[in-house]
Design an enzyme around this catalytic site. Structure first.
Site, PDB file in Angstrom:
ATOM      1  N   LYS A 266      17.536 -28.069 -27.497  1.00  0.00           N
ATOM      2  CA  LYS A 266      17.637 -27.927 -26.398  1.00  0.00           C
ATOM      3  C   LYS A 266      17.850 -29.281 -25.808  1.00  0.00           C
ATOM      4  CE  LYS A 266      15.675 -28.487 -21.858  1.00  0.00           C
ATOM      5  NZ  LYS A 266      15.603 -29.858 -21.266  1.00  0.00           N
ATOM      6  N   ASP A 282      32.069 -23.329 -18.147  1.00  0.00           N
ATOM      7  CA  ASP A 282      31.176 -22.025 -18.211  1.00  0.00           C
ATOM      8  C   ASP A 282      29.927 -22.282 -19.220  1.00  0.00           C
ATOM      9  OD1 ASP A 282      29.794 -19.589 -18.764  1.00  0.00           O
ATOM     10  OD2 ASP A 282      31.560 -18.427 -18.705  1.00  0.00           O
ATOM     11  N   HIS A 380      10.331 -41.369 -19.834  1.00  0.00           N
ATOM     12  CA  HIS A 380      10.489 -40.023 -18.951  1.00  0.00           C
ATOM     13  C   HIS A 380       9.754 -40.213 -17.666  1.00  0.00           C
ATOM     14  CE1 HIS A 380      12.052 -35.942 -18.405  1.00  0.00           C
ATOM     15  NE2 HIS A 380      10.779 -35.755 -17.960  1.00  0.00           N
TER      16      HIS A 380
END
Ligand code: NAD
Length: 426
Positions: A266, A282, A380
């Site tokens: 991911k 795409d 983050h």
């Protein structure tokens, strides 16, 4: 369901597709009780005007926007690149740029890629004599090539076209099936429309040759003839010997555990999708291909590999299928995508794939480094603090002020943001 006026409403909207975008928006406004302000915002369509959007997909009522950031520091095959990334998640662009900066000491990214070969699948059922049918198809190879190439003279003019035919045979619950693969060089296209058209064109001839019935005629997104490969070396003196060891431990977890491996991949796709979306390619095709490729050995595996070289530096590699287009799809019709392509400066889909794969590797290295050392939340959350401030209700200058105070206190949460906001508003 009723609207604000108590009128019953149904999502079965006959003729909705025939309305203009403004009329569609009115209908949605009524159904969903949108305010005038909601409608005004939806009407602000930015660079992609409503007409262009309406030609791109169906039932358009507006467009949506996402941040477009630029990843810096990328040196790929000796060339410097600035890379546009479209993503809503903070810290992705910063992380990619940071990893690319650290990789420069050892020459940046070394990338290569296959020719742009895509596979169109034609499924045949009810073939009585499988062996004879296979022979017949192969004997008529040139005719099939010719038939397929005639569908796309433009592609052929640019040097593309059918390159090969492969026949696969499979035993299924519904009997034996033949699957014919048309291997097509799609040059600078992603290739789905081109290949699907060819597959549909040759299908009746394959029925004739085999006596079977054609069912599906469609490209596969497992574009495993169109792989991109990248390697980068992170110097042990730049990242620290200890970090090299920690990253190798972190990598080993992904290599041995599907729970971790899913998140590992991911993280790679954070970078890859962002460039794919920026260029209006795409991203579903890229995602499906990447995860399928990760599972090609019958086990879901990391798309990257890490090892130490003889000097103790960290060597990272990535390999994955990347079916990207520079022509076709929305890449040439979306005004911002056209600019994104210009910023990258890729002259071919091979070069674009090499750039995109480099970002995937950089992203993965940055995530592993942060996870294996200080943890990702520090960086983050610092970058996410402005979003938290907005969630807590801050606007204007107060957003930065609330974020700054939360960062100073190292306490970044919506609860704290609300408290600070109340204090500041007093
Ligand atoms: P396309 O048909 O819009 O454009 C490709 C065509 O452009 C080629 O067939 C060729 O005629 C022409 N062309 C001009 N210059 C070229 C060059 N230098 N190199 C190659 N071709 C050139 O697009 P496409 O790439 O065939 O299909 C991509 C679109 O198909 C995407 O929008 C994708 O979302 C969609 N799609 C995907 C799937 C899937 O992934 N399973 C299925 C159906 C459709």
């Amino acid at each position: 369901m009723v609207n604000g006026n108590g009128k019953p409403l149904k999502s079965r909207m006959s003729g909705f597709h025939k309305l203009s975008p403004d009329e569609k928006l009115e209908a949605v406004k009524e159904f969903s009780n949108l305010t005038d302000e909601d409608v005004e915002l939806l009407k602000k369509t930015g660079a992609l005007d409503i007409g262009a959007a309406d030609r791109m997909i169906e039932n358009v009522i507006g467009t949506t926007e996402m941040p477009l950031g630029i990843a810096t520091n990328f040196l790929i095959n000796g060339r410097d690149y600035l890379i546009p990334m479209v993503i809503e998640e903070p810290s992705v662009v910063a992380a990619a740029s940071y990893a690319a900066k650290l990789a420069r000491t050892r020459g940046g990214f070394t990338a290569s890629s296959d020719d742009p070969l895509m596979i169109g699948q034609i499924q045949l059922v009810g073939v009585a004599d499988i062996e004879e049918s296979k022979k017949r198809i192969m004997r008529n190879k040139e005719r099939i090539f010719d038939m397929a190439n005639k569908c796309d003279s433009v592609l052929v003019k640019f040097g593309g076209g059918v390159r090969d035919i492969e026949i696969r045979e499979m035993e299924t619950k519904r009997g034996k099936m033949l699957v014919v693969h048309l291997v097509v060089d799609v040059r600078d296209a992603m290739g789905a429309n081109a290949v699907n058209t060819m597959a549909e064109r040759v299908a009746p001839f394959l029925e004739e040759l085999t006596g079977g019935k054609v069912r599906l005629r469609i490209i596969t997104n497992l574009a495993d003839r169109r792989l991109a490969r990248v390697q980068a070396v992170w110097d042990k003196d730049v990242i620290g010997e200890d970090t090299v060891e920690k990253i190798l431990d972190a990598y080993e977890l992904a290599a041995n555990d599907q729970y971790r491996c899913t998140t590992h991949n991911k993280g790679i796709m954070n970078g890859i999708d962002a460039v794919v979306i920026a260029t209006a390619n795409d991203f579903r095709a890229i995602e499906a291909g990447a995860h399928s490729y990760a599972a090609r050995n019958g086990k879901y595996e990391p798309l990257t590999r890490y090892a130490k070289d003889s000097e103790g530096n960290l060597v990272g590699t990535i390999e994955l299928p990347l079916a990207l287009g520079l022509v076709g799809g929305a890449t040439r019709t979306h005004p911002i995508a056209k600019i994104a392509v210009k910023i990258i400066g890729a002259k071919s889909t091979k070069e674009l794939a090499e750039v995109v794969a480099s970002v995937g590797l950089a992203q993965n290295f940055a995530a592993l480094r942060a996870l294996a050392t200080e943890g990702i939340q520090t960086g983050h959350m610092r970058l996410h603090s402005r979003n938290i401030a907005v969630l807590a209700g801050a606007s204007g200058d107060l957003i930065d002020e609330v974020a700054k105070r939360m960062n100073g206190e190292k306490n970044i949460s919506t609860g704290r943001a609300k408290e600070i906001l109340e204090e500041l508003q007093k």
